[in-house]
Scaffold this motif. Structure first.
Motif, mmCIF file in Angstrom:
data_model
loop_
_atom_site.group_PDB
_atom_site.id
_atom_site.type_symbol
_atom_site.label_atom_id
_atom_site.label_comp_id
_atom_site.label_asym_id
_atom_site.label_seq_id
_atom_site.Cartn_x
_atom_site.Cartn_y
_atom_site.Cartn_z
ATOM 1 N N LYS A 203 0.924 -1.039 0.097
ATOM 2 C CA LYS A 203 0.111 -0.044 0.121
ATOM 3 C C LYS A 203 0.882 1.263 0.025
ATOM 4 N N GLU A 210 -3.321 5.157 6.828
ATOM 5 C CA GLU A 210 -4.246 4.785 5.428
ATOM 6 C C GLU A 210 -5.708 5.612 5.922
ATOM 7 N N GLU A 218 -4.945 5.946 -1.428
ATOM 8 C CA GLU A 218 -4.023 5.320 -1.852
ATOM 9 C C GLU A 218 -3.722 4.470 -2.898
ATOM 10 N N TYR A 220 -2.260 0.696 -4.667
ATOM 11 C CA TYR A 220 -1.806 -0.667 -4.439
ATOM 12 C C TYR A 220 -1.146 -1.478 -5.495
ATOM 13 N N PHE A 270 -8.690 -4.492 -2.875
ATOM 14 C CA PHE A 270 -7.483 -3.404 -2.951
ATOM 15 C C PHE A 270 -6.990 -3.208 -4.328
#
Length: 296
Positions: A203, A210, A218, A220, A270
């Motif tokens: 991440k 976060e 963010e 990934y 994610f």
């Protein structure tokens, strides 16, 4: 063919969260889903009747504000003799961040030092000042999720402000303070199902914490865990007894892995390109587990 499919109970959200939107179409190919959406008007006898032919129940409503409602549903189905993923013990006992630290200490799992914060923080004023001289702390509600009840403090005055803000957010929920790990904006999530790693993610955040809206804050990418990380994560999942498990980690200044949190029923979205594969792994595990449970 539809009538031959096994039934799977699911404690879910009423409007479907991101995990549910991707997971349910895959599950419907393998099971007849019996949904128990939250919030709901729960009636004991109706729950007992609706779950009569279920062996296995999955919880996908583990995040706030439904976490405690989901917990009561989990305990209810366990009382009916159902196997619930994840169990009330792992969901409630092991996710408690103070008990998380104790479990890590007992089983020699690497994690930052953590401290229980009494409701009257003045009771540990001198001790807290000493702890903060060693470096910043991250204050958390024992059941906080997605970074919503998390504040960092470098001084005692900042700690008082952080605790005051958190008390307004989470009321009487106990707090812990975890030693802050300098990590830039990089952290890691490893997801396991049935003790096997199915996804490992790096991440990249825009700040130290976060954000709740991770898809905006963010980025990934997938990575391949080394042997040390694989062994650590598999030992952690076994120790905590969580079947569907998301482990949050960071590296210290010397490159050693540290456990930050363990999450039952974790998010699977994610990495957009990996959502279907990850959820297929979960669906396949549920099919295998359901067959095994029915043979008992």
């Amino acid at each position: 063919m539809t009538s031959l499919r096994r039934s799977l109970g699911v404690i879910c959200t009423a409007r479907y969260n991101a995990t549910e939107r991707h997971l349910f179409p895959l599950l419907e190919k393998k099971f007849r889903l019996v949904l128990f959406p939250l919030p709901a008007d729960v009636e004991y006898q109706q729950l007992k009747h609706s779950s009569h032919d279920l062996t296995l129940v999955l919880n996908t409503a583990g995040d706030m504000p439904y976490a405690f409602d989901a917990l009561e549903m989990i305990k209810t189905f366990e009382g009916f003799g159902k196997h619930v993923i994840d169990s009330s013990r792992s969901f409630y006992y092991r996710e408690d961040k103070w008990l998380f630290y104790q479990t890590c200490m007992k089983h020699h799992l690497p994690t930052p030092p953590s401290y229980y914060i009494p409701h009257n923080i003045g009771l540990m004023k001198a001790k807290l000042r000493d702890i903060l001289r060693e470096g910043p702390l991250v204050f958390k509600g024992v059941y906080s999720d997605t970074g919503r009840a998390v504040k960092r403090a470098k001084t005692y005055e900042e700690a008082l402000r952080a605790v005051k803000i958190l008390r307004k957010q989470i009321g009487l929920m106990p707090l812990v303070a975890q030693r802050y790990v300098p990590h830039g904006t990089i952290s890691y999530r490893v997801t396991l199902i049935g003790g096997k790693i199915i996804q490992s993610v790096v991440k990249y955040g825009k700040n130290w914490k976060e954000g709740k809206l991770f898809w905006k804050n963010e980025k990934y990418r997938l990575f391949t865990p080394d042997l040390a990380l694989r062994r650590l994560c598999q030992k952690t999942a076994k120790v905590f007894g969580i079947e569907w498990c998301g482990i949050d980690l960071m590296k210290d200044s010397q490159g050693r892995w540290l456990l930050i949190e363990v999450n039952s029923c974790p998010s699977m979205d994610f990495v957009l390109s990996d959502i279907e594969r990850a959820n297929e792994k979960l669906a396949a595990y549920l099919v295998t587990l359901d067959k095994r449970l029915r043979r008992k």
